[in-house]
Design a protein around this motif. Structure first.
Motif, PDB file in Angstrom:
ATOM      1  N   ALA A  36       0.822  -1.206   0.000  1.00  0.00           N
ATOM      2  CA  ALA A  36       0.000   0.000   0.000  1.00  0.00           C
ATOM      3  C   ALA A  36       0.858   1.260   0.000  1.00  0.00           C
ATOM      4  CB  ALA A  36      -0.934  -0.008   1.212  1.00  0.00           C
ATOM      5  N   ALA A  37       2.073   1.170   0.524  1.00  0.00           N
ATOM      6  CA  ALA A  37       2.964   2.331   0.599  1.00  0.00           C
ATOM      7  C   ALA A  37       3.686   2.617  -0.713  1.00  0.00           C
ATOM      8  CB  ALA A  37       3.983   2.123   1.709  1.00  0.00           C
ATOM      9  N   SER A  38       3.573   1.740  -1.701  1.00  0.00           N
ATOM     10  CA  SER A  38       4.307   1.921  -2.958  1.00  0.00           C
ATOM     11  C   SER A  38       3.937   3.215  -3.670  1.00  0.00           C
ATOM     12  CB  SER A  38       4.075   0.728  -3.890  1.00  0.00           C
ATOM     13  OG  SER A  38       4.701  -0.418  -3.378  1.00  0.00           O
ATOM     14  N   ALA A  39       2.660   3.586  -3.653  1.00  0.00           N
ATOM     15  CA  ALA A  39       2.240   4.821  -4.318  1.00  0.00           C
ATOM     16  C   ALA A  39       2.909   6.035  -3.685  1.00  0.00           C
ATOM     17  CB  ALA A  39       0.721   4.969  -4.279  1.00  0.00           C
ATOM     18  N   GLU A  40       3.011   6.044  -2.368  1.00  0.00           N
ATOM     19  CA  GLU A  40       3.679   7.151  -1.680  1.00  0.00           C
ATOM     20  C   GLU A  40       5.174   7.169  -1.987  1.00  0.00           C
ATOM     21  OE1 GLU A  40       4.185   9.085   2.757  1.00  0.00           O
ATOM     22  OE2 GLU A  40       2.515   7.757   2.334  1.00  0.00           O
ATOM     23  N   GLN A  41       5.764   6.005  -2.054  1.00  0.00           N
ATOM     24  CA  GLN A  41       7.184   5.884  -2.396  1.00  0.00           C
ATOM     25  C   GLN A  41       7.435   6.436  -3.799  1.00  0.00           C
ATOM     26  OE1 GLN A  41       8.516   1.877  -1.810  1.00  0.00           O
ATOM     27  NE2 GLN A  41      10.366   2.190  -3.011  1.00  0.00           N
ATOM     28  N   VAL A  42       6.571   6.105  -4.748  1.00  0.00           N
ATOM     29  CA  VAL A  42       6.705   6.618  -6.109  1.00  0.00           C
ATOM     30  C   VAL A  42       6.499   8.129  -6.120  1.00  0.00           C
ATOM     31  CG1 VAL A  42       5.679   6.605  -8.425  1.00  0.00           C
ATOM     32  CG2 VAL A  42       6.135   4.453  -7.241  1.00  0.00           C
ATOM     33  N   ALA A  43       5.587   8.630  -5.305  1.00  0.00           N
ATOM     34  CA  ALA A  43       5.360  10.082  -5.236  1.00  0.00           C
ATOM     35  C   ALA A  43       6.620  10.816  -4.780  1.00  0.00           C
ATOM     36  CB  ALA A  43       4.185  10.395  -4.315  1.00  0.00           C
ATOM     37  N   TYR A  44       7.307  10.285  -3.763  1.00  0.00           N
ATOM     38  CA  TYR A  44       8.567  10.879  -3.311  1.00  0.00           C
ATOM     39  C   TYR A  44       9.601  10.854  -4.433  1.00  0.00           C
ATOM     40  CZ  TYR A  44       7.850  11.323   1.773  1.00  0.00           C
ATOM     41  OH  TYR A  44       7.437  11.711   3.009  1.00  0.00           O
ATOM     42  N   ALA A  45       9.761   9.688  -5.042  1.00  0.00           N
ATOM     43  CA  ALA A  45      10.755   9.536  -6.109  1.00  0.00           C
ATOM     44  C   ALA A  45      10.428  10.445  -7.289  1.00  0.00           C
ATOM     45  CB  ALA A  45      10.831   8.078  -6.551  1.00  0.00           C
ATOM     46  N   ALA A  46       9.154  10.554  -7.630  1.00  0.00           N
ATOM     47  CA  ALA A  46       8.739  11.401  -8.753  1.00  0.00           C
ATOM     48  C   ALA A  46       9.014  12.875  -8.458  1.00  0.00           C
ATOM     49  CB  ALA A  46       7.263  11.182  -9.063  1.00  0.00           C
ATOM     50  N   ALA A  47       8.721  13.301  -7.240  1.00  0.00           N
ATOM     51  CA  ALA A  47       8.981  14.704  -6.874  1.00  0.00           C
ATOM     52  C   ALA A  47      10.470  15.025  -6.992  1.00  0.00           C
ATOM     53  CB  ALA A  47       8.482  14.975  -5.457  1.00  0.00           C
ATOM     54  N   LEU A  48      11.307  14.112  -6.554  1.00  0.00           N
ATOM     55  CA  LEU A  48      12.753  14.317  -6.672  1.00  0.00           C
ATOM     56  C   LEU A  48      13.186  14.310  -8.134  1.00  0.00           C
ATOM     57  CD1 LEU A  48      13.944  12.073  -3.719  1.00  0.00           C
ATOM     58  CD2 LEU A  48      14.014  14.576  -3.824  1.00  0.00           C
ATOM     59  N   ALA A  49      12.623  13.395  -8.924  1.00  0.00           N
ATOM     60  CA  ALA A  49      12.974  13.312 -10.344  1.00  0.00           C
ATOM     61  C   ALA A  49      12.586  14.582 -11.087  1.00  0.00           C
ATOM     62  CB  ALA A  49      12.308  12.088 -10.984  1.00  0.00           C
ATOM     63  N   VAL A  50      11.432  15.135 -10.768  1.00  0.00           N
ATOM     64  CA  VAL A  50      10.998  16.388 -11.407  1.00  0.00           C
ATOM     65  C   VAL A  50      11.926  17.522 -10.998  1.00  0.00           C
ATOM     66  CG1 VAL A  50       9.164  18.123 -11.449  1.00  0.00           C
ATOM     67  CG2 VAL A  50       8.593  15.702 -11.696  1.00  0.00           C
ATOM     68  N   THR A  51      12.218  17.620  -9.710  1.00  0.00           N
ATOM     69  CA  THR A  51      13.084  18.692  -9.207  1.00  0.00           C
ATOM     70  C   THR A  51      14.473  18.635  -9.827  1.00  0.00           C
ATOM     71  OG1 THR A  51      11.893  18.749  -7.110  1.00  0.00           O
ATOM     72  CG2 THR A  51      14.116  19.686  -7.120  1.00  0.00           C
ATOM     73  N   TRP A  52      15.020  17.432  -9.939  1.00  0.00           N
ATOM     74  CA  TRP A  52      16.392  17.270 -10.433  1.00  0.00           C
ATOM     75  C   TRP A  52      16.465  16.937 -11.920  1.00  0.00           C
ATOM     76  CZ3 TRP A  52      17.641  13.660  -5.772  1.00  0.00           C
ATOM     77  CH2 TRP A  52      17.812  14.425  -4.625  1.00  0.00           C
TER      78      TRP A  52
END
Length: 136
Positions: free
Chosen positions: A11-27
């Protein structure tokens, strides 16, 4: 820059992807979503915690979520093996700059093991590792 995000489809995978996506967009980084099928796991079926959706279908859903978050380059992959060594090997192969991994994913004994997996990845990976804690 490349961010590797290994997923167990909890269930936490979506939140994990959200963190990773936010970092990917920023960087402006590439995001690689990865699922490791343990030796006893059938790669055509997701782990029991997520129902019966095949792993590739679940990865596609999470890829779409990352793309909707604004990540320009999202890649997916499924590998076989023991979780921690496979994640570390894939991070090395992909020349990842960061691994975003869930601190605990599944429940019961598997939850304990996922904590051990995250710890082993943290200790052995060649790059920085961000542990994302599942919401309480």
């Amino acid at each position: 820059m490349t961010i590797l995000c290994p997923l167990d489809f909890s269930a936490a995978s979506a939140e994990q992807v959200a963190y990773a996506a936010a970092l990917a967009v920023t960087w402006k980084a590439d995001l690689r979503l990865l699922h490791v099928c343990e030796p006893q796991e059938d790669p055509t079926v997701a782990p029991p915690a997520t129902g019966r959706k095949p792993c590739a279908e679940r990865l596609a859903e999470l890829r779409t979520a990352a793309e909707h978050a604004g990540v320009a380059h999202v890649h997916t992959g499924i590998v076989q093996g023991e979780a921690a060594p496979a994640i570390v090997a894939e991070a090395s192969r992909q020349q990842a700059d960061l691994i975003v991994i869930g601190a605990h994913g599944r429940t019961g004994i598997t939850r304990f093991l996922m904590g051990a997996t995250a710890e082993m990845v943290l200790r052995t990976a060649h790059c920085a590792t961000l542990l994302v804690r599942a919401p309480l």
